[in-house]
Scaffold this motif. Structure first.
Motif, PDB file in Angstrom:
ATOM      1  N   TYR A   5       3.901   3.225  -8.139  1.00 51.75           N
ATOM      2  CA  TYR A   5       4.903   2.521  -8.547  1.00 51.75           C
ATOM      3  C   TYR A   5       4.205   1.688  -9.793  1.00 51.75           C
ATOM      4  O   TYR A   5       3.191   1.105  -9.724  1.00 51.75           O
ATOM      5  CB  TYR A   5       4.974   1.583  -7.534  1.00 51.75           C
ATOM      6  CG  TYR A   5       6.100   0.206  -7.856  1.00 51.75           C
ATOM      7  CD1 TYR A   5       7.119   0.530  -8.348  1.00 51.75           C
ATOM      8  CD2 TYR A   5       5.272  -0.790  -7.723  1.00 51.75           C
ATOM      9  CE1 TYR A   5       7.965  -0.691  -8.993  1.00 51.75           C
ATOM     10  CE2 TYR A   5       6.051  -2.109  -8.188  1.00 51.75           C
ATOM     11  CZ  TYR A   5       7.362  -1.771  -8.693  1.00 51.75           C
ATOM     12  OH  TYR A   5       7.891  -3.033  -9.053  1.00 51.75           O
ATOM     13  N   TRP A  51      11.700   3.018 -10.098  1.00 52.74           N
ATOM     14  CA  TRP A  51      11.021   3.736  -8.743  1.00 52.74           C
ATOM     15  C   TRP A  51      11.468   4.944  -8.484  1.00 52.74           C
ATOM     16  O   TRP A  51      10.950   5.805  -8.370  1.00 52.74           O
ATOM     17  CB  TRP A  51      11.278   2.409  -7.604  1.00 52.74           C
ATOM     18  CG  TRP A  51      10.999   2.856  -6.296  1.00 52.74           C
ATOM     19  CD1 TRP A  51      11.491   2.968  -5.101  1.00 52.74           C
ATOM     20  CD2 TRP A  51       9.561   3.364  -5.829  1.00 52.74           C
ATOM     21  NE1 TRP A  51      10.819   3.335  -4.165  1.00 52.74           N
ATOM     22  CE2 TRP A  51       9.700   3.706  -4.550  1.00 52.74           C
ATOM     23  CE3 TRP A  51       8.279   3.558  -6.625  1.00 52.74           C
ATOM     24  CZ2 TRP A  51       8.568   4.228  -3.813  1.00 52.74           C
ATOM     25  CZ3 TRP A  51       7.198   4.127  -5.695  1.00 52.74           C
ATOM     26  CH2 TRP A  51       7.325   4.350  -4.449  1.00 52.74           C
ATOM     27  N   PRO A 100      11.874  -2.452  -5.583  1.00 51.96           N
ATOM     28  CA  PRO A 100      11.110  -2.289  -6.731  1.00 51.96           C
ATOM     29  C   PRO A 100      11.567  -2.280  -8.254  1.00 51.96           C
ATOM     30  O   PRO A 100      10.894  -2.664  -8.956  1.00 51.96           O
ATOM     31  CB  PRO A 100      10.378  -0.619  -6.306  1.00 51.96           C
ATOM     32  CG  PRO A 100      10.846  -0.573  -4.907  1.00 51.96           C
ATOM     33  CD  PRO A 100      12.003  -1.368  -4.714  1.00 51.96           C
ATOM     34  N   ASP A 101      12.814  -1.947  -7.994  1.00 49.81           N
ATOM     35  CA  ASP A 101      13.369  -1.737  -9.528  1.00 49.81           C
ATOM     36  C   ASP A 101      13.724  -3.316 -10.036  1.00 49.81           C
ATOM     37  O   ASP A 101      13.349  -3.242 -11.231  1.00 49.81           O
ATOM     38  CB  ASP A 101      14.761  -0.835  -9.719  1.00 49.81           C
ATOM     39  CG  ASP A 101      14.523   0.558  -9.344  1.00 49.81           C
ATOM     40  OD1 ASP A 101      13.414   0.825  -9.853  1.00 49.81           O
ATOM     41  OD2 ASP A 101      15.376   1.280  -8.731  1.00 49.81           O
TER      42      ASP A 101
END
Lengths: 116, 158
Positions: free
Chosen positions: A37, A43, B99-100
């Protein structure tokens, strides 16, 4: 040294070393399909929502059950008292108390947020 | 929230329940979620142990959170929390990580907020942020769960 040997030694060997290093570095993530990541880059994996497996966790401790129940009772009692004061019948008041306790139990109360 | 998740023994009742699954099941479908089997096992262990130690049910969501009015997905996370509680999950604590969007949300309820004060949640969020900023998703999730479980402490046995 012929020119063939010269090319092999000075170009072939460095190239082989480079290939070996690249394979060692890149192979693991290519094989298991994962990627590191990196914040700011997408992602790109499936979303997941996980819960503990109840079989692995086992029974809820008795202390938790009792403490939860007493808090629920306290909330229900407070709400019922309020309903009682506003002139509802005893039955309606206790129903209002139970409803309030249920609402409170499923509502988000606290927590925290963070960004990176 | 987009995409779908394969369900393993998801609680019935709510149509959104297909999102939930017990696990992560190490090895089975780890690459689907971008983790190695070992990382999946670490997350699974962290969820199981923090739940067992505290008596609170820790749930981890990893994926995008719908934003409304720039709330960074807080409303979505709270709605997900309510779904957990409505599905009969006992004293849930939701840790939602996107996470994005680079956002994390920790949500506690009536009982769990009594065990884990907001200040402790903020501390756990801080620890998680540090790991996430360094690109360590697994480490961040495990650290966060551990800090939350430590804050909650063992349940009183009386």
């Amino acid at each position: 040294m012929t020119w063939v040997e010269t090319v092999l030694v000075f170009a072939g060997i460095p190239l082989a070393v480079l290939l070996v290093v690249a394979t060692v570095v890149l192979a693991p993530s290519a094989v298991n399909g994962t990627s590191r990541y990196r914040p700011g880059r997408p992602w790109g994996h499936a979303p997941a929502w996980w819960l503990p497996d109840p079989d692995a966790v086992g029974e809820l401790p008795a202390g938790v059950v009792a403490e939860r129940a007493s808090r629920t009772r306290a909330i229900a009692a407070t709400a019922a008292e309020e309903a009682d004061r506003s002139g509802l019948s005893a039955e309606q008041a206790s129903a209002a108390g139970a409803a309030a306790a249920e609402r409170r139990a499923s509502a988000a109360v606290g927590g925290a947020s963070g960004e990176w | 929230m987009s995409g779908e998740v394969v369900a393993h023994g998801a609680p019935a009742g709510d149509p959104s329940a297909h999102w939930l699954q017990y696990g992560p099941v190490p090895g089975a479908d780890s690459s689907r979620y971008g983790f190695t089997p070992r990382q999946m096992a670490r997350i699974d262990e962290a969820i199981t142990y923090s739940t067992r130690e505290t008596g609170l049910t820790f749930s981890v969501y990893l994926g995008s959170l719908d934003e409304t009015d720039g709330d960074r997905g807080r409303a979505t996370a709270e709605a997900m929390f309510s779904k957990l509680a409505a599905d009969g999950i006992e004293s849930p604590v939701l840790v939602a990580v996107s996470p994005d969007q680079r956002v994390l949300q920790i949500v506690t309820g009536e009982y769990s907020s009594h065990r884990i004060p907001n200040r402790q949640c903020a501390l756990a969020a801080l620890g998680m942020r540090a790991a996430f900023a360094g690109g360590d998703l697994t480490g961040g999730i495990v650290t966060g769960l551990r800090m939350l479980a430590d804050a909650a402490g063992a349940p009183r046995t009386s």
